[in-house]
Design a protein around this motif. Structure first.
Motif, mmCIF file in Angstrom:
data_model
loop_
_atom_site.group_PDB
_atom_site.id
_atom_site.type_symbol
_atom_site.label_atom_id
_atom_site.label_comp_id
_atom_site.label_asym_id
_atom_site.label_seq_id
_atom_site.Cartn_x
_atom_site.Cartn_y
_atom_site.Cartn_z
ATOM 1 N N LYS A 326 -1.023 -13.786 -4.790
ATOM 2 C CA LYS A 326 -2.316 -13.536 -4.167
ATOM 3 C C LYS A 326 -2.265 -12.137 -3.566
ATOM 4 O O LYS A 326 -1.258 -11.727 -2.990
ATOM 5 C CB LYS A 326 -2.621 -14.582 -3.093
ATOM 6 N N MET A 327 -3.357 -11.413 -3.717
ATOM 7 C CA MET A 327 -3.432 -10.020 -3.264
ATOM 8 C C MET A 327 -4.771 -9.829 -2.559
ATOM 9 O O MET A 327 -5.817 -10.222 -3.078
ATOM 10 C CB MET A 327 -3.316 -9.099 -4.488
ATOM 11 N N ILE A 328 -4.724 -9.242 -1.376
ATOM 12 C CA ILE A 328 -5.957 -8.965 -0.633
ATOM 13 C C ILE A 328 -6.036 -7.464 -0.399
ATOM 14 O O ILE A 328 -5.118 -6.865 0.168
ATOM 15 C CB ILE A 328 -5.992 -9.721 0.712
ATOM 16 N N ILE A 329 -7.126 -6.855 -0.865
ATOM 17 C CA ILE A 329 -7.292 -5.405 -0.736
ATOM 18 C C ILE A 329 -8.609 -5.073 -0.038
ATOM 19 O O ILE A 329 -9.565 -5.851 -0.069
ATOM 20 C CB ILE A 329 -7.245 -4.702 -2.113
ATOM 21 N N GLN A 330 -8.638 -3.884 0.586
ATOM 22 C CA GLN A 330 -9.850 -3.383 1.230
ATOM 23 C C GLN A 330 -10.225 -2.053 0.595
ATOM 24 O O GLN A 330 -9.391 -1.148 0.482
ATOM 25 C CB GLN A 330 -9.636 -3.205 2.728
ATOM 26 N N VAL A 331 -11.490 -1.959 0.158
ATOM 27 C CA VAL A 331 -11.983 -0.758 -0.514
ATOM 28 C C VAL A 331 -13.258 -0.300 0.181
ATOM 29 O O VAL A 331 -14.103 -1.127 0.539
ATOM 30 C CB VAL A 331 -12.286 -1.029 -2.004
ATOM 31 N N TYR A 359 -18.382 -8.468 1.917
ATOM 32 C CA TYR A 359 -19.112 -7.195 1.816
ATOM 33 C C TYR A 359 -19.675 -6.853 3.181
ATOM 34 O O TYR A 359 -20.465 -7.606 3.740
ATOM 35 C CB TYR A 359 -20.240 -7.354 0.788
ATOM 36 N N ASP A 360 -19.242 -5.718 3.749
ATOM 37 C CA ASP A 360 -19.654 -5.348 5.110
ATOM 38 C C ASP A 360 -20.275 -3.959 5.131
ATOM 39 O O ASP A 360 -19.630 -2.978 4.768
ATOM 40 C CB ASP A 360 -18.425 -5.395 6.037
ATOM 41 N N SER A 372 -17.746 -1.629 3.288
ATOM 42 C CA SER A 372 -16.337 -2.049 3.218
ATOM 43 C C SER A 372 -16.255 -3.358 2.431
ATOM 44 O O SER A 372 -16.948 -4.334 2.762
ATOM 45 C CB SER A 372 -15.780 -2.249 4.627
ATOM 46 N N ILE A 373 -15.422 -3.353 1.418
ATOM 47 C CA ILE A 373 -15.254 -4.534 0.569
ATOM 48 C C ILE A 373 -13.834 -5.065 0.741
ATOM 49 O O ILE A 373 -12.865 -4.328 0.574
ATOM 50 C CB ILE A 373 -15.464 -4.194 -0.924
ATOM 51 N N LYS A 393 -6.698 3.004 -8.973
ATOM 52 C CA LYS A 393 -6.509 4.440 -8.768
ATOM 53 C C LYS A 393 -7.037 5.242 -9.961
ATOM 54 O O LYS A 393 -7.618 6.318 -9.795
ATOM 55 C CB LYS A 393 -5.029 4.741 -8.548
ATOM 56 N N GLY A 394 -6.840 4.688 -11.164
ATOM 57 C CA GLY A 394 -7.330 5.357 -12.361
ATOM 58 C C GLY A 394 -8.845 5.451 -12.399
ATOM 59 O O GLY A 394 -9.408 6.379 -12.994
ATOM 60 N N ALA A 395 -9.506 4.477 -11.761
ATOM 61 C CA ALA A 395 -10.975 4.471 -11.708
ATOM 62 C C ALA A 395 -11.498 5.260 -10.511
ATOM 63 O O ALA A 395 -12.710 5.307 -10.286
ATOM 64 C CB ALA A 395 -11.485 3.036 -11.658
ATOM 65 N N GLY A 396 -10.586 5.868 -9.742
ATOM 66 C CA GLY A 396 -11.007 6.719 -8.628
ATOM 67 C C GLY A 396 -11.219 5.996 -7.313
ATOM 68 O O GLY A 396 -11.805 6.586 -6.378
ATOM 69 N N PHE A 397 -10.753 4.774 -7.178
ATOM 70 C CA PHE A 397 -10.949 4.029 -5.941
ATOM 71 C C PHE A 397 -9.758 4.206 -4.993
ATOM 72 O O PHE A 397 -8.606 4.112 -5.419
ATOM 73 C CB PHE A 397 -11.142 2.531 -6.220
ATOM 74 N N GLU A 398 -10.068 4.478 -3.742
ATOM 75 C CA GLU A 398 -9.053 4.450 -2.703
ATOM 76 C C GLU A 398 -9.086 3.080 -2.035
ATOM 77 O O GLU A 398 -10.165 2.591 -1.715
ATOM 78 C CB GLU A 398 -9.309 5.550 -1.659
ATOM 79 N N PHE A 399 -7.936 2.485 -1.821
ATOM 80 C CA PHE A 399 -7.905 1.126 -1.264
ATOM 81 C C PHE A 399 -6.693 0.937 -0.384
ATOM 82 O O PHE A 399 -5.726 1.716 -0.445
ATOM 83 C CB PHE A 399 -7.917 0.082 -2.395
ATOM 84 N N ARG A 400 -6.741 -0.086 0.409
ATOM 85 C CA ARG A 400 -5.627 -0.468 1.259
ATOM 86 C C ARG A 400 -5.259 -1.926 0.944
ATOM 87 O O ARG A 400 -6.146 -2.779 0.935
ATOM 88 C CB ARG A 400 -6.013 -0.356 2.741
ATOM 89 N N GLN A 401 -3.985 -2.179 0.653
ATOM 90 C CA GLN A 401 -3.561 -3.550 0.391
ATOM 91 C C GLN A 401 -3.245 -4.223 1.729
ATOM 92 O O GLN A 401 -2.329 -3.826 2.431
ATOM 93 C CB GLN A 401 -2.335 -3.594 -0.523
ATOM 94 N N ILE A 402 -4.026 -5.228 2.065
ATOM 95 C CA ILE A 402 -3.836 -5.955 3.326
ATOM 96 C C ILE A 402 -2.653 -6.914 3.201
ATOM 97 O O ILE A 402 -1.785 -7.001 4.054
ATOM 98 C CB ILE A 402 -5.130 -6.724 3.699
ATOM 99 N N PHE A 403 -2.635 -7.637 2.076
ATOM 100 C CA PHE A 403 -1.503 -8.528 1.756
ATOM 101 C C PHE A 403 -1.191 -8.389 0.275
ATOM 102 O O PHE A 403 -2.062 -8.165 -0.531
ATOM 103 C CB PHE A 403 -1.815 -10.002 2.068
#
Length: 403
Positions: A326-331, A359-360, A372-373, A393-403
């Motif tokens: 399971k992976m939780i990310i914030q974009v 979705y915030d 914020s997603i 990253k290849g699609a140009g998205f910056e994200f943070r992995q929460i878990f």
């Protein structure tokens, strides 16, 4: 030690009322340890734990007059259900005192068996003090969960059943809380075959018996904190400690993380549901807490299966995250039509399954026009999570992995 004759007599007494639980070979644990590992499945006992053995044996040995006045017990749950069901079988009133933090499953299960439940104290020891006082004030018999020879003899029938099926065991691994189960099992085993090693396993968050065994004297704990509520005993017993020092070869500890790993392992790989106390023996083997000779025969007691559903859910969720399933990310996205679709396309390209999207738009930390997603994904391990990261990253998205 508890005499073998008393344990044999207890087996006769409980026969026909208490289930003879399976003692089954575990292929996966055997492959993992290099030994032949067998699981004594007391989680399949009629009350979901071994405690009914000692409770029934004790109540059976009360006089008619004593039973007519009723019985009182203090318990985190498993002893409670054993006493409640046994008392009902003999037509005796049962009052059960439980800590206020006792899982709802165990409270409801005890009430369903006809007992009256009183909640008192933050842990077993505080509930115990109240229960002893209540029994004296009302002239009722107190059924101790471990400091009683009839109770210990009843628990010792677990060992008797294991040896009846596999007489040449080299080691038996038993959970340790108050010490009633291991006192009975070890007494039985050492009188049948002194060469069989008996290993106790306690929770690191409830170290009283572990510390007392090593010091050869009672050392109580100031507090207890463990997911293994069935062995969360604060104070060591002089009575059971004497049996343990005489009959047990070693006591080891496992922490809550290791216990949770064992619960999830048994659920996934053995299709067995156990509570924290029931999983400590498997945790001991999984995490190398005791030396096991290759080719030896090892029996592990799964002492109970009455785990709270909420706790089981937490263990499963944390287990999925730890194993990279399971992976939780914030974009952060620009809040415009098609932005979310671009993000989900990048996840689709990595074959990641979306479980949940939050979705915030309104957080004060966001720039105007941003959103914020937070996305929860099902993944197939570390390599797959790296693939997801690469795709984003290849699609140009910056994200943070929460878990």
């Amino acid at each position: 030690m508890i005499s073998l004759n008393k344990i044999i007599q207890a087996k006769r007494t409980i026969s026909g009322f208490v289930d003879k639980t399976p003692f089954a070979y575990s292929t996966r644990l055997s492959q993992m340890s290099g030994a032949s590992v067998y699981l004594k499945k007391e989680n399949l006992q009629r009350t979901g734990a071994y405690k009914i053995r000692g409770a029934y044996n004790k109540i059976a040995n009360l006089s008619e007059e004593e039973r007519s006045k009723g019985v009182v017990a203090a318990s985190a749950g498993n002893h409670a259900q054993g006493v409640a069901l046994s008392a009902r079988e003999f037509g005796a009133k049962a009052i059960i005192v439980m800590p206020e933090s006792t899982p709802l499953l165990k409270v409801a299960g005890t009430k369903a068996l006809g007992a009256e439940v009183l909640l008192s104290g933050d842990n077993f020891d505080e509930a115990y003090e109240f229960a002893v006082s209540y029994a004296k004030e009302n002239g009722m018999s107190f059924i101790h969960p471990f400091n009683d020879e009839f109770v210990m003899a009843g628990q010792g029938t677990v060992g008797l059943e294991m040896l009846d099926e596999i007489a040449d065991l080299d080691m038996i691994i038993v959970p340790v809380g108050g010490g009633g189960l291991i006192s009975g099992v070890a007494s039985c085993v050492k009188q049948v075959n002194p060469d069989i090693k008996v290993i106790g396993v306690s929770a690191k968050g409830a170290p009283a018996m572990y510390n007392s065994f090593n010091a050869k004297k009672v050392i109580n704990s100031k507090s207890v904190r463990t997911i293994a509520d069935g062995i969360a005993v604060r104070d060591a017993s002089e009575i059971t400690l004497a049996h343990i020092v005489e009959c047990v070869d070693e006591i080891v500890q496992v922490d809550d993380e290791e216990i949770a790993n064992a619960i999830l392992y048994l659920l996934e790989n053995q299709k067995i549901v156990v509570e924290g106390a029931g999983a400590v023996g498997v945790a001991c083997v999984m995490h190398g807490k005791v030396k096991i000779k290759k080719g030896s025969k090892v029996g592990i007691v799964l002492s109970g299966g009455n785990i709270d559903v909420q706790m089981l859910n937490i263990i499963i969720e944390k287990g999925l995250i730890k194993s990279s399933r399971k992976m939780i990310i914030q974009v952060t996205l620009i809040d415009k039509p098609g932005a979310l679709l671009s993000l989900t396309d990048a996840l689709k390209a990595a074959n990641a399954n979306i479980v949940k999207i939050d979705y915030d738009r309104f957080s004060t930390e966001l720039e105007y026009g941003d959103a914020s997603i937070i996305i929860t994904l099902e993944t197939k391990g570390k390599d797959h999570q790296e693939q997801v990261s690469k795709s984003l990253k290849g699609a140009g998205f910056e994200f943070r992995q929460i878990f």
